[in-house]
Motif scaffolding. Structure first.
Motif, PDB file in Angstrom:
ATOM      1  N   ARG A 102     -11.085  -8.078  -5.615  1.00 25.71           N
ATOM      2  CA  ARG A 102     -10.563  -8.059  -4.080  1.00 25.71           C
ATOM      3  C   ARG A 102     -10.536  -6.455  -3.838  1.00 25.71           C
ATOM      4  NH1 ARG A 102      -5.694  -6.128  -4.758  1.00 25.71           N
ATOM      5  NH2 ARG A 102      -4.602  -6.477  -6.611  1.00 25.71           N
ATOM      6  N   PRO A 103     -10.617  -6.097  -2.684  1.00 24.01           N
ATOM      7  CA  PRO A 103     -10.249  -4.643  -2.230  1.00 24.01           C
ATOM      8  C   PRO A 103      -9.071  -4.194  -2.952  1.00 24.01           C
ATOM      9  CG  PRO A 103     -11.123  -5.890  -0.310  1.00 24.01           C
ATOM     10  CD  PRO A 103     -10.710  -7.022  -1.430  1.00 24.01           C
ATOM     11  N   VAL A 104      -9.065  -2.917  -3.291  1.00 23.15           N
ATOM     12  CA  VAL A 104      -7.793  -2.308  -3.877  1.00 23.15           C
ATOM     13  C   VAL A 104      -7.494  -0.976  -2.883  1.00 23.15           C
ATOM     14  CG1 VAL A 104      -7.111  -1.476  -5.906  1.00 23.15           C
ATOM     15  CG2 VAL A 104      -8.456  -3.056  -6.156  1.00 23.15           C
ATOM     16  N   SER A 105      -6.212  -0.826  -2.632  1.00 23.08           N
ATOM     17  CA  SER A 105      -6.095   0.511  -1.913  1.00 23.08           C
ATOM     18  C   SER A 105      -5.545   1.563  -2.757  1.00 23.08           C
ATOM     19  CB  SER A 105      -4.621  -0.009  -1.155  1.00 23.08           C
ATOM     20  OG  SER A 105      -3.697  -0.299  -2.063  1.00 23.08           O
ATOM     21  N   MET A 106      -5.611   2.598  -2.167  1.00 26.07           N
ATOM     22  CA  MET A 106      -5.387   3.923  -3.006  1.00 26.07           C
ATOM     23  C   MET A 106      -3.849   3.766  -3.610  1.00 26.07           C
ATOM     24  SD  MET A 106      -6.438   6.724  -4.000  1.00 26.07           S
ATOM     25  CE  MET A 106      -5.887   8.562  -4.623  1.00 26.07           C
ATOM     26  N   ALA A 107      -2.909   3.306  -2.636  1.00 21.90           N
ATOM     27  CA  ALA A 107      -1.552   3.254  -3.197  1.00 21.90           C
ATOM     28  C   ALA A 107      -1.345   2.278  -4.314  1.00 21.90           C
ATOM     29  CB  ALA A 107      -0.599   2.638  -2.145  1.00 21.90           C
ATOM     30  N   GLU A 108      -2.208   1.087  -4.282  1.00 22.32           N
ATOM     31  CA  GLU A 108      -2.132   0.369  -5.640  1.00 22.32           C
ATOM     32  C   GLU A 108      -2.815   1.152  -6.760  1.00 22.32           C
ATOM     33  OE1 GLU A 108      -3.327  -4.275  -7.042  1.00 22.32           O
ATOM     34  OE2 GLU A 108      -3.764  -3.429  -5.121  1.00 22.32           O
ATOM     35  N   LEU A 109      -3.842   1.694  -6.506  1.00 26.07           N
ATOM     36  CA  LEU A 109      -4.458   2.350  -7.627  1.00 26.07           C
ATOM     37  C   LEU A 109      -3.644   3.553  -8.372  1.00 26.07           C
ATOM     38  CD1 LEU A 109      -8.159   2.443  -6.431  1.00 26.07           C
ATOM     39  CD2 LEU A 109      -7.466   1.424  -8.284  1.00 26.07           C
ATOM     40  N   SER A 110      -2.972   4.271  -7.454  1.00 19.94           N
ATOM     41  CA  SER A 110      -2.197   5.217  -7.896  1.00 19.94           C
ATOM     42  C   SER A 110      -0.928   4.579  -8.480  1.00 19.94           C
ATOM     43  CB  SER A 110      -1.577   6.153  -6.601  1.00 19.94           C
ATOM     44  OG  SER A 110      -2.676   6.557  -5.868  1.00 19.94           O
ATOM     45  N   ARG A 111      -0.548   3.652  -8.179  1.00 17.19           N
ATOM     46  CA  ARG A 111       0.833   3.122  -9.032  1.00 17.19           C
ATOM     47  C   ARG A 111       0.284   2.574 -10.303  1.00 17.19           C
ATOM     48  NH1 ARG A 111       1.980  -2.302  -9.608  1.00 17.19           N
ATOM     49  NH2 ARG A 111       0.420  -2.859  -8.041  1.00 17.19           N
ATOM     50  N   LEU A 112      -0.729   1.890 -10.492  1.00 18.37           N
ATOM     51  CA  LEU A 112      -1.442   1.460 -11.757  1.00 18.37           C
ATOM     52  C   LEU A 112      -1.724   2.627 -12.564  1.00 18.37           C
ATOM     53  CD1 LEU A 112      -3.736  -1.634 -10.730  1.00 18.37           C
ATOM     54  CD2 LEU A 112      -1.395  -1.642 -11.805  1.00 18.37           C
ATOM     55  N   ARG A 113      -2.247   3.808 -11.894  1.00 19.20           N
ATOM     56  CA  ARG A 113      -2.764   5.039 -12.688  1.00 19.20           C
ATOM     57  C   ARG A 113      -1.176   5.479 -13.315  1.00 19.20           C
ATOM     58  NH1 ARG A 113      -2.623  10.340 -11.188  1.00 19.20           N
ATOM     59  NH2 ARG A 113      -3.971  11.730 -12.619  1.00 19.20           N
ATOM     60  N   ARG A 114      -0.130   5.494 -12.537  1.00 19.03           N
ATOM     61  CA  ARG A 114       1.029   5.960 -13.089  1.00 19.03           C
ATOM     62  C   ARG A 114       1.498   5.224 -14.181  1.00 19.03           C
ATOM     63  NH1 ARG A 114       2.091   6.919  -7.574  1.00 19.03           N
ATOM     64  NH2 ARG A 114       3.315   4.770  -7.364  1.00 19.03           N
ATOM     65  N   GLN A 115       1.497   3.737 -14.251  1.00 18.90           N
ATOM     66  CA  GLN A 115       2.078   3.067 -15.193  1.00 18.90           C
ATOM     67  C   GLN A 115       1.094   3.292 -16.406  1.00 18.90           C
ATOM     68  OE1 GLN A 115       1.567  -0.810 -13.768  1.00 18.90           O
ATOM     69  NE2 GLN A 115       3.469  -0.809 -12.206  1.00 18.90           N
ATOM     70  N   PHE A 116      -0.244   3.456 -16.257  1.00 18.34           N
ATOM     71  CA  PHE A 116      -0.877   3.403 -17.478  1.00 18.34           C
ATOM     72  C   PHE A 116      -0.689   5.002 -18.119  1.00 18.34           C
ATOM     73  CE2 PHE A 116      -4.856   5.163 -19.632  1.00 18.34           C
ATOM     74  CZ  PHE A 116      -5.164   4.111 -20.145  1.00 18.34           C
ATOM     75  N   ILE A 117      -0.682   5.903 -17.321  1.00 12.16           N
ATOM     76  CA  ILE A 117      -0.109   7.172 -17.875  1.00 12.16           C
ATOM     77  C   ILE A 117       1.010   7.116 -18.669  1.00 12.16           C
ATOM     78  CG2 ILE A 117       0.353   9.494 -17.389  1.00 12.16           C
ATOM     79  CD1 ILE A 117      -1.734   9.382 -15.232  1.00 12.16           C
ATOM     80  N   SER A 118       2.018   6.476 -18.155  1.00 12.35           N
ATOM     81  CA  SER A 118       3.427   6.365 -18.477  1.00 12.35           C
ATOM     82  C   SER A 118       3.179   5.608 -20.054  1.00 12.35           C
ATOM     83  CB  SER A 118       4.183   5.431 -17.701  1.00 12.35           C
ATOM     84  OG  SER A 118       5.549   5.403 -18.495  1.00 12.35           O
ATOM     85  N   TYR A 119       2.562   4.561 -20.202  1.00  9.67           N
ATOM     86  CA  TYR A 119       2.378   3.969 -21.208  1.00  9.67           C
ATOM     87  C   TYR A 119       1.671   4.575 -22.293  1.00  9.67           C
ATOM     88  CZ  TYR A 119       3.576  -0.189 -18.014  1.00  9.67           C
ATOM     89  OH  TYR A 119       3.943  -0.949 -17.364  1.00  9.67           O
ATOM     90  N   THR A 120       0.469   5.289 -21.931  1.00  6.31           N
ATOM     91  CA  THR A 120      -0.476   5.779 -22.902  1.00  6.31           C
ATOM     92  C   THR A 120       0.186   7.064 -23.386  1.00  6.31           C
ATOM     93  OG1 THR A 120      -2.325   5.047 -21.695  1.00  6.31           O
ATOM     94  CG2 THR A 120      -2.966   6.645 -23.446  1.00  6.31           C
ATOM     95  N   LYS A 121       0.972   8.104 -22.708  1.00  8.02           N
ATOM     96  CA  LYS A 121       1.357   9.262 -23.350  1.00  8.02           C
ATOM     97  C   LYS A 121       2.390   8.987 -24.229  1.00  8.02           C
ATOM     98  CE  LYS A 121       4.577  10.432 -19.461  1.00  8.02           C
ATOM     99  NZ  LYS A 121       4.925  11.513 -18.405  1.00  8.02           N
TER     100      LYS A 121
END
Length: 237
Positions: free
Chosen positions: A194-213
């Protein structure tokens, strides 16, 4: 949110036990998720478990978890999420190195239940451990610690930025749901459902960074973009 960590050598029946637990613990009031061993290794496994622990569901980790250090990481994830957990040791198969059998004297290996062969699971005891006991309070060791490797953080930030930029650029160029979005430096692509907004991608990016670091490893540097793509694929439904 409860977490069940299965451990045991190959051939010990972990996947069969995971299916039994999903049937027994899931229901109308909660879902039961089974997390198998991901391609991204330990970091991807922990990221997927932590993503699901943010929901009010049961998470069943159907992986070898043969090392004490892996089980400790999942223990920390559960404590950080403030949820109950238990370990199910599937006895059988060939228990040989590198398998490290769980020990109830270790706090990350308890409560510990053991299933031998075809014997029934102790479901009443497992339910009590997950739903009737208070989870341990977060310990400072389970809280996010400052990242020591600035180089790792730089690569993590850059790789995830590149993925987000590639996804947004593909959508602006007319990419439709079902098409594969290619990201430079990653072997696999991302199929958007489905289409994905910049806001959703940014939120998922922050979550992934938080987990990975929380578990920085130079061994993961070449796979960071691929790991983030796998995370997005599971998160964008």
């Amino acid at each position: 949110m409860p977490l069940v960590v299965l451990c045991g050598p190959p051939g010990s029946g972990k996947s069969r036990r995971a299916a039994e637990l999903r049937e027994a613990l899931g229901g109308p009031e909660r879902r039961a998720h089974v997390v198998a061993e991901p391609e991204g290794g330990r970091a991807a496994l922990r990221a997927e478990v932590e993503r699901l622990l943010s929901r009010r569901d049961v998470v069943i980790v159907d992986a070898g978890n043969e090392l004490r250090s892996i089980r400790y990481e999942l223990y920390c994830a559960a404590r950080q999420a403030g949820t109950a957990r238990c370990v199910l040791h599937c006895a059988g198969g060939a228990e040989q190195p590198p398998f490290e059998a769980p020990d109830p004297r270790n706090r990350w290996d308890r409560p510990l239940f053991t299933a031998h062969g075809e014997e029934p699971l102790p479901l009443a005891d497992i339910r009590a451990a997950l739903f009737e006991s208070a989870p341990p309070p977060p310990h400072r060791a389970t809280r996010a610690q400052p990242l020591q490797s600035c180089g790792f953080l730089h690569h993590l930030d850059r790789a995830t930025q590149d993925v987000v930029a590639a996804v947004m650029a593909a959508q602006r160029s007319g990419a439709q749901p079902g098409e594969v979005v290619r990201v430079p430096g990653a072997a696999e692509g991302l199929v958007l459902s489905r289409p994905v907004s910049m806001a959703e991608l940014s939120r998922l990016r922050r979550q992934f960074i938080s987990y990975t670091k929380m578990q920085p490893s130079d061994e993961n540097l070449p796979q960071l973009a691929s790991m983030f793509l796998q995370y997005l694929s599971r998160s964008i439904q």
